[in-house]
Write a protein that holds these residues in place. Structure first.
Motif, PDB file in Angstrom:
ATOM      1  N   VAL A 136      16.586  26.955   7.696  1.00 12.78           N
ATOM      2  CA  VAL A 136      15.904  26.335   9.624  1.00 12.78           C
ATOM      3  C   VAL A 136      16.163  24.573   9.691  1.00 12.78           C
ATOM      4  CG1 VAL A 136      13.544  25.289   8.465  1.00 12.78           C
ATOM      5  CG2 VAL A 136      14.017  25.641  10.670  1.00 12.78           C
ATOM      6  N   PHE A 137      17.257  24.761  10.374  1.00 17.98           N
ATOM      7  CA  PHE A 137      17.288  23.324  11.361  1.00 17.98           C
ATOM      8  C   PHE A 137      16.630  22.719  12.659  1.00 17.98           C
ATOM      9  CE2 PHE A 137      20.931  25.638  12.193  1.00 17.98           C
ATOM     10  CZ  PHE A 137      21.362  24.778  13.022  1.00 17.98           C
ATOM     11  N   LEU A 138      17.472  21.983  12.754  1.00 14.78           N
ATOM     12  CA  LEU A 138      17.034  21.211  13.831  1.00 14.78           C
ATOM     13  C   LEU A 138      17.669  20.498  14.980  1.00 14.78           C
ATOM     14  CD1 LEU A 138      13.417  18.664  13.505  1.00 14.78           C
ATOM     15  CD2 LEU A 138      13.534  21.466  13.898  1.00 14.78           C
ATOM     16  N   GLN A 139      18.228  21.182  15.855  1.00 13.76           N
ATOM     17  CA  GLN A 139      19.242  20.981  17.089  1.00 13.76           C
ATOM     18  C   GLN A 139      18.961  19.874  18.416  1.00 13.76           C
ATOM     19  OE1 GLN A 139      22.261  22.532  16.977  1.00 13.76           O
ATOM     20  NE2 GLN A 139      23.636  20.959  17.988  1.00 13.76           N
ATOM     21  N   LEU A 140      18.955  18.583  17.310  1.00 19.31           N
ATOM     22  CA  LEU A 140      18.805  17.222  18.396  1.00 19.31           C
ATOM     23  C   LEU A 140      19.056  17.047  19.630  1.00 19.31           C
ATOM     24  CD1 LEU A 140      16.795  14.431  18.750  1.00 19.31           C
ATOM     25  CD2 LEU A 140      18.425  13.724  17.991  1.00 19.31           C
ATOM     26  N   ASP A 141      20.357  16.997  19.220  1.00 23.16           N
ATOM     27  CA  ASP A 141      21.553  17.012  20.616  1.00 23.16           C
ATOM     28  C   ASP A 141      22.784  17.402  20.753  1.00 23.16           C
ATOM     29  OD1 ASP A 141      23.333  15.309  20.239  1.00 23.16           O
ATOM     30  OD2 ASP A 141      21.933  13.704  19.908  1.00 23.16           O
ATOM     31  N   ASN A 142      23.773  17.331  21.533  1.00 20.17           N
ATOM     32  CA  ASN A 142      24.624  18.677  21.359  1.00 20.17           C
ATOM     33  C   ASN A 142      25.821  18.524  19.961  1.00 20.17           C
ATOM     34  OD1 ASN A 142      24.176  19.703  23.613  1.00 20.17           O
ATOM     35  ND2 ASN A 142      25.960  18.439  24.491  1.00 20.17           N
ATOM     36  N   LYS A 143      25.132  16.937  19.550  1.00 14.79           N
ATOM     37  CA  LYS A 143      25.999  16.722  18.301  1.00 14.79           C
ATOM     38  C   LYS A 143      25.483  16.357  17.638  1.00 14.79           C
ATOM     39  CE  LYS A 143      29.433  14.179  21.014  1.00 14.79           C
ATOM     40  NZ  LYS A 143      30.293  12.950  21.303  1.00 14.79           N
ATOM     41  N   ARG A 156      11.550  14.121   7.882  1.00  7.19           N
ATOM     42  CA  ARG A 156      10.306  14.813   7.516  1.00  7.19           C
ATOM     43  C   ARG A 156       9.351  15.477   8.815  1.00  7.19           C
ATOM     44  NH1 ARG A 156       7.278  15.403   3.569  1.00  7.19           N
ATOM     45  NH2 ARG A 156       8.166  14.395   1.703  1.00  7.19           N
ATOM     46  N   VAL A 157       8.897  16.165   9.078  1.00 13.64           N
ATOM     47  CA  VAL A 157       8.534  16.551   9.780  1.00 13.64           C
ATOM     48  C   VAL A 157       7.136  16.202   9.817  1.00 13.64           C
ATOM     49  CG1 VAL A 157       7.692  18.145  11.723  1.00 13.64           C
ATOM     50  CG2 VAL A 157      10.297  17.966  10.428  1.00 13.64           C
ATOM     51  N   ASN A 158       6.399  14.981  10.754  1.00 14.34           N
ATOM     52  CA  ASN A 158       5.336  15.614  10.518  1.00 14.34           C
ATOM     53  C   ASN A 158       4.233  16.406  11.597  1.00 14.34           C
ATOM     54  OD1 ASN A 158       5.360  12.826   9.535  1.00 14.34           O
ATOM     55  ND2 ASN A 158       6.000  11.487  11.483  1.00 14.34           N
ATOM     56  N   TRP A 159       4.727  16.916  12.952  1.00 22.43           N
ATOM     57  CA  TRP A 159       4.658  17.702  13.026  1.00 22.43           C
ATOM     58  C   TRP A 159       5.243  18.333  14.492  1.00 22.43           C
ATOM     59  CZ3 TRP A 159       4.532  17.836  18.834  1.00 22.43           C
ATOM     60  CH2 TRP A 159       4.098  15.657  19.618  1.00 22.43           C
ATOM     61  N   ILE A 160       4.851  19.928  14.716  1.00 22.89           N
ATOM     62  CA  ILE A 160       6.182  20.081  15.457  1.00 22.89           C
ATOM     63  C   ILE A 160       5.357  20.969  16.296  1.00 22.89           C
ATOM     64  CG2 ILE A 160       7.068  22.127  13.947  1.00 22.89           C
ATOM     65  CD1 ILE A 160       9.452  21.724  15.030  1.00 22.89           C
ATOM     66  N   ASP A 161       5.350  21.415  17.519  1.00 23.76           N
ATOM     67  CA  ASP A 161       5.074  22.472  19.054  1.00 23.76           C
ATOM     68  C   ASP A 161       5.660  22.977  19.430  1.00 23.76           C
ATOM     69  OD1 ASP A 161       2.801  23.711  19.699  1.00 23.76           O
ATOM     70  OD2 ASP A 161       1.698  22.054  20.213  1.00 23.76           O
ATOM     71  N   SER A 162       6.399  24.430  19.778  1.00 21.44           N
ATOM     72  CA  SER A 162       7.218  24.874  20.426  1.00 21.44           C
ATOM     73  C   SER A 162       7.184  25.012  22.150  1.00 21.44           C
ATOM     74  CB  SER A 162       7.202  26.269  20.079  1.00 21.44           C
ATOM     75  OG  SER A 162       5.707  26.883  20.842  1.00 21.44           O
ATOM     76  N   ILE A 163       8.166  25.059  22.860  1.00 22.00           N
ATOM     77  CA  ILE A 163       7.841  25.063  24.544  1.00 22.00           C
ATOM     78  C   ILE A 163       8.209  26.321  24.762  1.00 22.00           C
ATOM     79  CG2 ILE A 163       9.758  24.041  26.546  1.00 22.00           C
ATOM     80  CD1 ILE A 163       9.770  21.351  24.782  1.00 22.00           C
ATOM     81  N   ARG A 164       7.526  26.616  26.048  1.00 18.20           N
ATOM     82  CA  ARG A 164       7.581  28.372  26.217  1.00 18.20           C
ATOM     83  C   ARG A 164       9.509  28.175  26.307  1.00 18.20           C
ATOM     84  NH1 ARG A 164       9.171  32.836  26.995  1.00 18.20           N
ATOM     85  NH2 ARG A 164       7.411  34.382  28.898  1.00 18.20           N
ATOM     86  N   THR A 165      10.092  29.046  25.892  1.00 18.89           N
ATOM     87  CA  THR A 165      11.330  29.000  25.792  1.00 18.89           C
ATOM     88  C   THR A 165      12.031  30.039  26.292  1.00 18.89           C
ATOM     89  OG1 THR A 165      11.865  27.450  23.798  1.00 18.89           O
ATOM     90  CG2 THR A 165      13.756  28.986  24.425  1.00 18.89           C
ATOM     91  N   LEU A 207      19.713  17.993  12.530  1.00 22.43           N
ATOM     92  CA  LEU A 207      18.618  17.561  11.375  1.00 22.43           C
ATOM     93  C   LEU A 207      18.429  18.396  10.253  1.00 22.43           C
ATOM     94  CD1 LEU A 207      16.418  16.028  14.269  1.00 22.43           C
ATOM     95  CD2 LEU A 207      17.836  14.678  13.424  1.00 22.43           C
ATOM     96  N   PHE A 208      17.955  18.046   9.660  1.00 23.68           N
ATOM     97  CA  PHE A 208      17.430  19.170   7.635  1.00 23.68           C
ATOM     98  C   PHE A 208      16.221  18.913   8.087  1.00 23.68           C
ATOM     99  CE2 PHE A 208      17.752  19.545   3.545  1.00 23.68           C
ATOM    100  CZ  PHE A 208      17.093  20.964   3.160  1.00 23.68           C
ATOM    101  N   PRO A 209      14.982  19.846   8.267  1.00 24.04           N
ATOM    102  CA  PRO A 209      14.084  19.118   7.603  1.00 24.04           C
ATOM    103  C   PRO A 209      13.168  19.269   5.982  1.00 24.04           C
ATOM    104  CG  PRO A 209      14.080  20.722   8.736  1.00 24.04           C
ATOM    105  CD  PRO A 209      15.401  20.555   8.852  1.00 24.04           C
ATOM    106  N   ILE A 210      13.719  18.492   5.739  1.00 22.92           N
ATOM    107  CA  ILE A 210      13.577  18.455   3.948  1.00 22.92           C
ATOM    108  C   ILE A 210      11.770  19.526   3.601  1.00 22.92           C
ATOM    109  CG2 ILE A 210      14.516  16.681   3.711  1.00 22.92           C
ATOM    110  CD1 ILE A 210      11.677  15.182   2.964  1.00 22.92           C
ATOM    111  N   ASN A 211      10.625  19.437   4.686  1.00 23.87           N
ATOM    112  CA  ASN A 211       9.630  19.509   4.450  1.00 23.87           C
ATOM    113  C   ASN A 211       9.419  21.333   5.588  1.00 23.87           C
ATOM    114  OD1 ASN A 211       9.223  17.858   7.013  1.00 23.87           O
ATOM    115  ND2 ASN A 211       7.410  17.718   6.963  1.00 23.87           N
TER     116      ASN A 211
END
Length: 246
Positions: free
Chosen positions: A50-57, A96-105, A60-64
Motif C-alpha cells: 500500500v502506498f499514498l499518491q500525494l500528487d502527480n509526481k 508515518r501515518v497518524n490517521w487517515i480517513d477516506s473521502i467518497r470516491t 509516500l511509503f507508509p511504514i506503519n
C-alpha cells in the motif's frame, strides 16, 4: 450512478470522526496531528504494497501501514502524516501515518444529454475554493456547500462530461436535493475519477467545471494532467468515504 449522502455534515478542518491507526500516535496531546496535512490517493503496487499518491509526481511509503484500511480499493483520503528517515524503497518519501480517513470516491456518471438534469438533478450548490478542491492524480476532488433540511433527506451529486465537441475536458457537477428544504448550510467532500476523459498524454490541459450555483450558472478551470509518476499499480475500484454514505 447516484451518491446517497446521509443527513450529516463535513466541515473541513473539523474532523469529528477520524480513523486512528494502532500505535500511530505517540503523543495524544500533540495538536499538529488533529487536522489533515495532505490529500492523497490510497493505492496498491503489483506486490500489494500500500502506498499514498500525494500528487502527480510524489509517492509516500507508509511504514506503519501493512495493509490499507480500505481493503483493496483505491480511494481519495485525508491524512495526517509525518516524514521519517526509514528507507522509502521505490517511493519518493517514507512517512508515518497518524490517521487517515477516506473521502467518497466514485466514477463519473454517463452523459445522458438533455436528460442529465432530469436524472441527476439541477438543484443549486456552491463549489468552495479550498485546498481540497483540486484536480490531480486522475481525480477531481471537490468541497461543495448546499442547504440541508431536518427531514433526513438524501442528496445526490454526480459529475458528467458535457459532451462539448470544442472542449472534451468540460464537465458538470449536478446536485439533486430530493426536495430537502434549505434550513441550514453544510459542506460535503467528494472525489471523481476522471479516467473517462481523453488521455492528456502527459500534457497539462484546462479542465473546465460547470455547476448551478445559488446565483446562477458558474464555471472554473483547473490545471489537469492525467499522468502520474508511480510504481506499477494493480487496477482497483472506488468505495465509500469521508461522508457516511450508502
Amino acid at each position: 450512478m447516484k451518491m446517497k449522502i446521509s443527513h450529516l455534515f463535513l466541515i473541513i478542518g473539523v474532523l469529528v470522526s477520524v480513523l486512528f491507526l494502532d500505535s500511530c500516535l505517540d503523543n495524544d496531546t500533540d495538536s499538529s496531528t488533529l487536522f489533515p496535512n495532505a490529500l492523497v490517493t490510497v493505492k496498491h503496487a503489483t506486490d500489494n504494497t500500500v502506498f499514498l499518491q500525494l500528487d502527480n509526481k510524489t509517492t509516500l511509503f507508509p511504514i506503519n501501514l501493512k495493509s490499507s484500511p480500505f481493503g483493496t480499493k483505491e480511494v481519495r483520503a485525508l491524512v495526517n502524516y509525518e516524514e521519517v528517515k526509514d528507507p522509502s524503497k521505490e517511493y519518493s518519501r517514507a512517512v508515518r501515518v497518524n490517521w487517515i480517513d477516506s473521502i467518497r470516491t466514485k466514477q463519473m456518471a454517463p452523459n445522458l444529454g438533455a436528460k442529465n438534469k432530469e436524472v441527476y438533478g439541477g438543484d443549486p450548490v456552491e463549489i468552495i475554493n479550498d485546498w481540497v478542491t483540486i484536480a490531480e492524480d486522475g481525480y477531481l476532488t471537490l468541497r461543495f456547500r448546499t442547504e440541508w433540511g431536518y427531514q433526513r433527506a438524501t442528496h445526490n451529486v454526480n459529475l458528467v462530461s458535457t459532451g462539448n465537441p470544442e472542449n472534451p475536458y468540460e464537465v458538470e457537477f449536478l446536485h439533486n436535493a430530493n426536495g430537502d428544504s434549505g434550513e441550514r448550510v453544510g459542506d460535503g467532500l467528494v472525489a471523481f475519477k476522471l479516467d473517462q476523459l481523453p488521455n492528456t498524454n502527459g500534457k497539462p490541459v484546462k479542465l473546465r467545471l460547470k455547476w448551478k450555483s445559488y446565483n446562477g450558472e458558474k464555471s472554473i478551470e483547473f490545471d489537469y494532467n492525467g499522468a502520474t509518476s508511480k510504481p506499477t499499480i494493480s487496477p482497483i475500484a472506488a468505495t465509500r468515504g469521508q461522508i457516511p454514505i450508502q
